[in-house]
Write a protein that holds these residues in place. Structure first.
Motif, PDB file in Angstrom:
ATOM      1  N   HIS A 161      -0.332   7.075   0.851  1.00  0.00           N
ATOM      2  CA  HIS A 161       1.075   6.705   0.331  1.00  0.00           C
ATOM      3  C   HIS A 161       1.662   7.797  -0.491  1.00  0.00           C
ATOM      4  O   HIS A 161       0.950   8.772  -0.770  1.00  0.00           O
ATOM      5  N   THR A 203       5.913   8.186  -2.571  1.00  0.00           N
ATOM      6  CA  THR A 203       7.194   7.673  -2.791  1.00  0.00           C
ATOM      7  C   THR A 203       8.465   8.485  -2.259  1.00  0.00           C
ATOM      8  O   THR A 203       9.264   8.086  -2.692  1.00  0.00           O
ATOM      9  N   ARG A 211       4.658   4.821   3.123  1.00  0.00           N
ATOM     10  CA  ARG A 211       4.569   4.049   1.894  1.00  0.00           C
ATOM     11  C   ARG A 211       3.935   2.929   2.032  1.00  0.00           C
ATOM     12  O   ARG A 211       4.249   2.012   2.899  1.00  0.00           O
ATOM     13  N   ASP A 212       2.721   2.741   1.162  1.00  0.00           N
ATOM     14  CA  ASP A 212       2.000   1.562   1.246  1.00  0.00           C
ATOM     15  C   ASP A 212       1.485   1.113  -0.116  1.00  0.00           C
ATOM     16  O   ASP A 212       0.730   1.733  -0.766  1.00  0.00           O
ATOM     17  N   PRO A 213       2.057   0.336  -0.936  1.00  0.00           N
ATOM     18  CA  PRO A 213       1.969  -0.136  -2.359  1.00  0.00           C
ATOM     19  C   PRO A 213       0.801  -0.901  -2.588  1.00  0.00           C
ATOM     20  O   PRO A 213       0.134  -0.906  -3.481  1.00  0.00           O
ATOM     21  N   LYS A 214       0.158  -1.246  -1.008  1.00  0.00           N
ATOM     22  CA  LYS A 214      -1.226  -2.106  -1.487  1.00  0.00           C
ATOM     23  C   LYS A 214      -2.289  -0.927  -0.935  1.00  0.00           C
ATOM     24  O   LYS A 214      -3.388  -1.354  -0.745  1.00  0.00           O
TER      25      LYS A 214
END
Length: 177
Positions: A152, A154, A160-163
């Motif tokens: 991940h 920003t 990008r992997d918010p999980k």
């Protein structure tokens, strides 16, 4: 002044041509890499010199600071992030190496050791990335062998992997490379 000019020859081996491509692969534009791939050995050598000349921040000086810094980062990545012995992965080919080469040394690093609940991880912070401000990269050593994969970030254009947190707990990233 006296100059010796050595004309480019076709004697550059395929390995040398690949090495040149490897060195510029993270900083060249996609169209530049496509052009490089179409050239013969003499063209690739000429491309190499023009590539660095075009990026020289102080063309009137003998040193190309951009080239020097890029090669320093490549060397550091190979020294610090290489993995394995027999089937060695060069440091520049790893996620950490790639991020280091492109963005430089992080401003801050947080290291999280392996626990029963989580694999080891590192989070790299960049306080003022050009045109982006503060960003971070999260690397996970999912298999426990020192190969940290980026899961991940920003930063614009990066994974990008918010999980990521849930997926680490569930083992999602294991063997995904």
């Amino acid at each position: 002044r006296f100059y010796t000019v050595v004309p480019p020859t076709d004697s550059m081996t395929p390995e040398e041509q690949q090495r040149i491509r490897d060195i510029i692969s993270y900083i060249a534009l996609p169209e530049e890499l496509a052009t490089f791939d179409r050239l013969n050995a003499v063209g690739k050598r000429t491309f190499w010199f023009k590539f660095w000349k075009d990026r020289d921040p102080t063309p009137g000086t003998p040193e190309n600071e951009f080239k020097t810094e890029h090669l320093r980062r490549m060397n550091y990545a190979n020294e610090r992030f290489s993995i394995g012995s027999e089937k060695r992965t060069n440091g520049w080919q790893t996620d950490m190496g790639r991020v280091y080469i492109i963005y430089g040394p992080p401003d801050n690093v947080e290291r999280f050791p392996f626990t029963a609940e989580r694999p080891a991880a590192e989070q790299w912070f960049y306080d003022n990335l050009r045109n982006q401000g503060q960003v971070y990269f999260l690397f996970i050593d999912e298999n426990g062998y020192g190969e940290y994969n980026m899961v991940h970030s920003t930063a614009r254009g990066e994974r990008r992997d918010p999980k990521w947190d849930r997926q680490v707990r569930e083992g999602y990233f294991e063997h995904t490379r």
